[in-house]
Design a protein around this motif. Sequence first.
Motif, PDB file in Angstrom:
ATOM      1  N   ALA A  24      12.959  -2.042 -39.298  1.00  0.00           N
ATOM      2  CA  ALA A  24      13.000  -0.742 -39.970  1.00  0.00           C
ATOM      3  C   ALA A  24      14.426  -0.286 -40.231  1.00  0.00           C
ATOM      4  N   VAL A  25      15.304  -0.417 -39.237  1.00  0.00           N
ATOM      5  CA  VAL A  25      16.677   0.067 -39.435  1.00  0.00           C
ATOM      6  C   VAL A  25      17.395  -0.727 -40.521  1.00  0.00           C
ATOM      7  N   SER A  26      17.042  -1.993 -40.675  1.00  0.00           N
ATOM      8  CA  SER A  26      17.683  -2.796 -41.711  1.00  0.00           C
ATOM      9  C   SER A  26      17.222  -2.372 -43.093  1.00  0.00           C
ATOM     10  N   LEU A  27      15.903  -2.264 -43.279  1.00  0.00           N
ATOM     11  CA  LEU A  27      15.388  -1.891 -44.585  1.00  0.00           C
ATOM     12  C   LEU A  27      15.707  -0.444 -44.943  1.00  0.00           C
ATOM     13  N   MET A  28      15.828   0.419 -43.912  1.00  0.00           N
ATOM     14  CA  MET A  28      16.167   1.820 -44.173  1.00  0.00           C
ATOM     15  C   MET A  28      17.678   2.035 -44.227  1.00  0.00           C
ATOM     16  N   ARG A  29      18.451   0.940 -44.122  1.00  0.00           N
ATOM     17  CA  ARG A  29      19.905   0.972 -44.268  1.00  0.00           C
ATOM     18  C   ARG A  29      20.581   1.917 -43.283  1.00  0.00           C
ATOM     19  N   PHE A  30      20.105   1.867 -42.049  1.00  0.00           N
ATOM     20  CA  PHE A  30      20.728   2.649 -40.985  1.00  0.00           C
ATOM     21  C   PHE A  30      21.476   1.701 -40.060  1.00  0.00           C
ATOM     22  N   ASP A  31      22.750   1.972 -39.860  1.00  0.00           N
ATOM     23  CA  ASP A  31      23.570   1.113 -38.999  1.00  0.00           C
ATOM     24  C   ASP A  31      23.327   1.446 -37.532  1.00  0.00           C
ATOM     25  N   SER A  32      22.693   0.510 -36.840  1.00  0.00           N
ATOM     26  CA  SER A  32      22.450   0.657 -35.407  1.00  0.00           C
ATOM     27  C   SER A  32      23.028  -0.553 -34.683  1.00  0.00           C
ATOM     28  N   LEU A  33      23.046  -0.486 -33.372  1.00  0.00           N
ATOM     29  CA  LEU A  33      23.554  -1.609 -32.593  1.00  0.00           C
ATOM     30  C   LEU A  33      22.722  -2.868 -32.817  1.00  0.00           C
ATOM     31  N   THR A  34      21.416  -2.709 -32.948  1.00  0.00           N
ATOM     32  CA  THR A  34      20.562  -3.869 -33.177  1.00  0.00           C
ATOM     33  C   THR A  34      20.930  -4.574 -34.470  1.00  0.00           C
ATOM     34  N   ARG A  35      21.126  -3.794 -35.507  1.00  0.00           N
ATOM     35  CA  ARG A  35      21.502  -4.385 -36.797  1.00  0.00           C
ATOM     36  C   ARG A  35      22.853  -5.082 -36.697  1.00  0.00           C
ATOM     37  N   ALA A  36      23.791  -4.473 -35.966  1.00  0.00           N
ATOM     38  CA  ALA A  36      25.108  -5.085 -35.804  1.00  0.00           C
ATOM     39  C   ALA A  36      25.016  -6.414 -35.054  1.00  0.00           C
ATOM     40  N   VAL A  37      24.137  -6.470 -34.041  1.00  0.00           N
ATOM     41  CA  VAL A  37      23.947  -7.722 -33.302  1.00  0.00           C
ATOM     42  C   VAL A  37      23.424  -8.811 -34.226  1.00  0.00           C
ATOM     43  N   PHE A  38      22.420  -8.469 -35.031  1.00  0.00           N
ATOM     44  CA  PHE A  38      21.837  -9.460 -35.927  1.00  0.00           C
ATOM     45  C   PHE A  38      22.848  -9.940 -36.971  1.00  0.00           C
ATOM     46  N   VAL A  39      23.642  -9.009 -37.487  1.00  0.00           N
ATOM     47  CA  VAL A  39      24.630  -9.396 -38.496  1.00  0.00           C
ATOM     48  C   VAL A  39      25.652 -10.357 -37.903  1.00  0.00           C
ATOM     49  N   ARG A  40      26.119 -10.078 -36.698  1.00  0.00           N
ATOM     50  CA  ARG A  40      27.107 -10.965 -36.066  1.00  0.00           C
ATOM     51  C   ARG A  40      26.500 -12.322 -35.730  1.00  0.00           C
ATOM     52  N   VAL A  63      29.151 -15.459 -31.884  1.00  0.00           N
ATOM     53  CA  VAL A  63      28.239 -15.425 -30.743  1.00  0.00           C
ATOM     54  C   VAL A  63      28.783 -14.531 -29.637  1.00  0.00           C
ATOM     55  N   THR A  64      30.075 -14.607 -29.383  1.00  0.00           N
ATOM     56  CA  THR A  64      30.669 -13.787 -28.325  1.00  0.00           C
ATOM     57  C   THR A  64      30.576 -12.312 -28.660  1.00  0.00           C
ATOM     58  N   GLY A  65      30.929 -11.961 -29.901  1.00  0.00           N
ATOM     59  CA  GLY A  65      30.847 -10.563 -30.309  1.00  0.00           C
ATOM     60  C   GLY A  65      29.423 -10.051 -30.296  1.00  0.00           C
ATOM     61  N   ALA A  66      28.482 -10.875 -30.777  1.00  0.00           N
ATOM     62  CA  ALA A  66      27.087 -10.460 -30.769  1.00  0.00           C
ATOM     63  C   ALA A  66      26.580 -10.284 -29.344  1.00  0.00           C
ATOM     64  N   SER A  67      26.956 -11.177 -28.444  1.00  0.00           N
ATOM     65  CA  SER A  67      26.545 -11.058 -27.047  1.00  0.00           C
ATOM     66  C   SER A  67      27.110  -9.789 -26.416  1.00  0.00           C
ATOM     67  N   SER A  68      28.358  -9.447 -26.768  1.00  0.00           N
ATOM     68  CA  SER A  68      28.974  -8.238 -26.223  1.00  0.00           C
ATOM     69  C   SER A  68      28.239  -6.986 -26.690  1.00  0.00           C
ATOM     70  N   LEU A  69      27.911  -6.927 -27.994  1.00  0.00           N
ATOM     71  CA  LEU A  69      27.177  -5.771 -28.506  1.00  0.00           C
ATOM     72  C   LEU A  69      25.766  -5.714 -27.944  1.00  0.00           C
ATOM     73  N   ALA A  70      25.136  -6.884 -27.759  1.00  0.00           N
ATOM     74  CA  ALA A  70      23.804  -6.909 -27.160  1.00  0.00           C
ATOM     75  C   ALA A  70      23.842  -6.395 -25.722  1.00  0.00           C
ATOM     76  N   LEU A  71      24.900  -6.742 -24.988  1.00  0.00           N
ATOM     77  CA  LEU A  71      25.051  -6.215 -23.628  1.00  0.00           C
ATOM     78  C   LEU A  71      25.228  -4.700 -23.650  1.00  0.00           C
ATOM     79  N   LEU A  72      25.990  -4.196 -24.605  1.00  0.00           N
ATOM     80  CA  LEU A  72      26.151  -2.741 -24.733  1.00  0.00           C
ATOM     81  C   LEU A  72      24.811  -2.082 -25.019  1.00  0.00           C
ATOM     82  N   LEU A  73      24.031  -2.689 -25.910  1.00  0.00           N
ATOM     83  CA  LEU A  73      22.702  -2.158 -26.208  1.00  0.00           C
ATOM     84  C   LEU A  73      21.829  -2.155 -24.964  1.00  0.00           C
ATOM     85  N   MET A  74      21.918  -3.217 -24.173  1.00  0.00           N
ATOM     86  CA  MET A  74      21.138  -3.285 -22.949  1.00  0.00           C
ATOM     87  C   MET A  74      21.575  -2.211 -21.951  1.00  0.00           C
ATOM     88  N   VAL A  75      22.878  -1.956 -21.865  1.00  0.00           N
ATOM     89  CA  VAL A  75      23.369  -0.911 -20.962  1.00  0.00           C
ATOM     90  C   VAL A  75      22.814   0.453 -21.376  1.00  0.00           C
TER      91      VAL A  75
END
Length: 534
Positions: free
Chosen positions: A223-239, A246-258
């Motif tokens: 939903a956030v991708s199709l609705m063009r809303f920048d969220s952490l999830t979208r940033a993880v997928f883009v990276r 992979v390192t940057g995506a893992s770091s953002l995914a860890l932030l999302l998990m926190v």
Amino acid sequence: MAAITDAPGVRSGAWPSRWPPLAIVATAAAVAALCALPPAHLAWRAAQDPAAAWSTLAASAVAPLAARTLAYAVVTTAIATAIALPLAWITTRSDLPLRRLVTVLTALPLAIPSYVAALVAVSAVGPRGLLQQMLEPWGVERLPSVYGFWGAAVVVALVSYPLMTFTLRPAIAALDPRLEELSRGFGYGRWTTLRRVVLPQLRPALLSGALLVALYALADFGAVSLMRFDSLTRAVFVRYTSGFDVTGASSLALLLMVLALAVVVLEVATRGARRHDAASGGAAPTTTALGRWRWPALAGVALLLAAALVLPVAVLGYWLARGLAGGEAVSGLLGAVSDTLLAGTFAALVTAAAALPVALLATRHRRFPLSRPIEVVSYAGYALPGLTVALSLAVIAVRMGALYQSLFVLVAAYGLLFLPQAVGATRAGLNTVRPSMEEAARSLGRRPWRAFAEVTLPLAGRGVAAGAALVFLTTVKELPATLLLAPTGFETLATRVWSASSEAFFARAALPALLLIALSTLPLAATGLWRRDA
């Protein structure tokens, strides 16, 4: 009023403080250890290049991105609560017309994938959408944009509010009407009784449902991708998919998990240290007469269904009709339906079984030192995008050889992703059972396990079944984990929808999407939601 809710036998303290049986602790700890695998893998990947990981997290755009993501989750949860709480009440305790049918229909939006709901919203009410085309003869050249923060929040709330009704309805059904009668006997009105008697008893179920919606919003990508809303999830997928970082995506995914675990900790702390036991086995719930509000309430439900269910189905039906008229082939769906049912059923049974020991620790043994840590860790997988969990398990499975692309690993991924749904619903069911009922069974000579099986589990069974139904509903529409981990030749309806829509073959995607919605009636029937007293 405090005297009412704190009266002996009505709202009791914690369950007996003795330590739980070793079997429960060992099983729950094993479940938590499995849930910790994906975040542990992410941490390991980020630790391979700590400088790059820190550079990603310290970037000036990350803090605002995290704040927007958290705000979006809060607003989505608020919208879902505003829908689910009154809806759960009127479908459980009122004389709403067609109540059984409304109960089933209002649960169906959960079966609609978020990316399908977002696509329908954009194509129907977005700029240059179907609605705008219909209004063009009246001089309407452009409708307001549905993209961005509010569009994403509304779309996700409309497909996730059933997560709250699933946990609220068993709790509402278990309420003892004598407490409300006692409150009114003291001279308190309906609103005061609702605020000071009813809502405190619903607090565990309400918080459990709100937590599920918040985590659903944090982890959603479609939903956030199709609705063009920048969220952490979208940033993880883009990276992951575009930048191959992979390192940057893992770091953002860890932030999302926190962020997600912070929400879990807040829910656990807000839940409080005391139980709110419903008086199971007491007086039968009364039916509230809506009076002159009976038909306006039904009209409000109809508006909700029009937005959350009828509109998506109608748009999909439109594309299906166009496809059939154009000769679009609809063969090969039987295998996809079979694989979908197989994956959903296995995931529901395994996850419901894994959730039981975690929920038991969270409700019956709160003072045990490991209870809260185990519960918090069990939410880790649900907070991460399906892609990150699938990638972590794929790497582990490849190193173990034969497990890669096996049904075992796929079901394990579903369990890690959706365990909190089963835990929340099971916990809400256990909270409706008085500790004294099981103690009474033990005093009659029943062993602890037999007392649990014969007394506690049947009374909490509605919550357990609701949790299994939630897992089934979300499993059948899960996409990233299925794409990465499914065995060769294993195809679900969700993958059929995605493969067709990603190539802009919307007519080809329509029938699998409609079948996904139809399959959602199966767990609803199994949990007894067809019955008037559900």
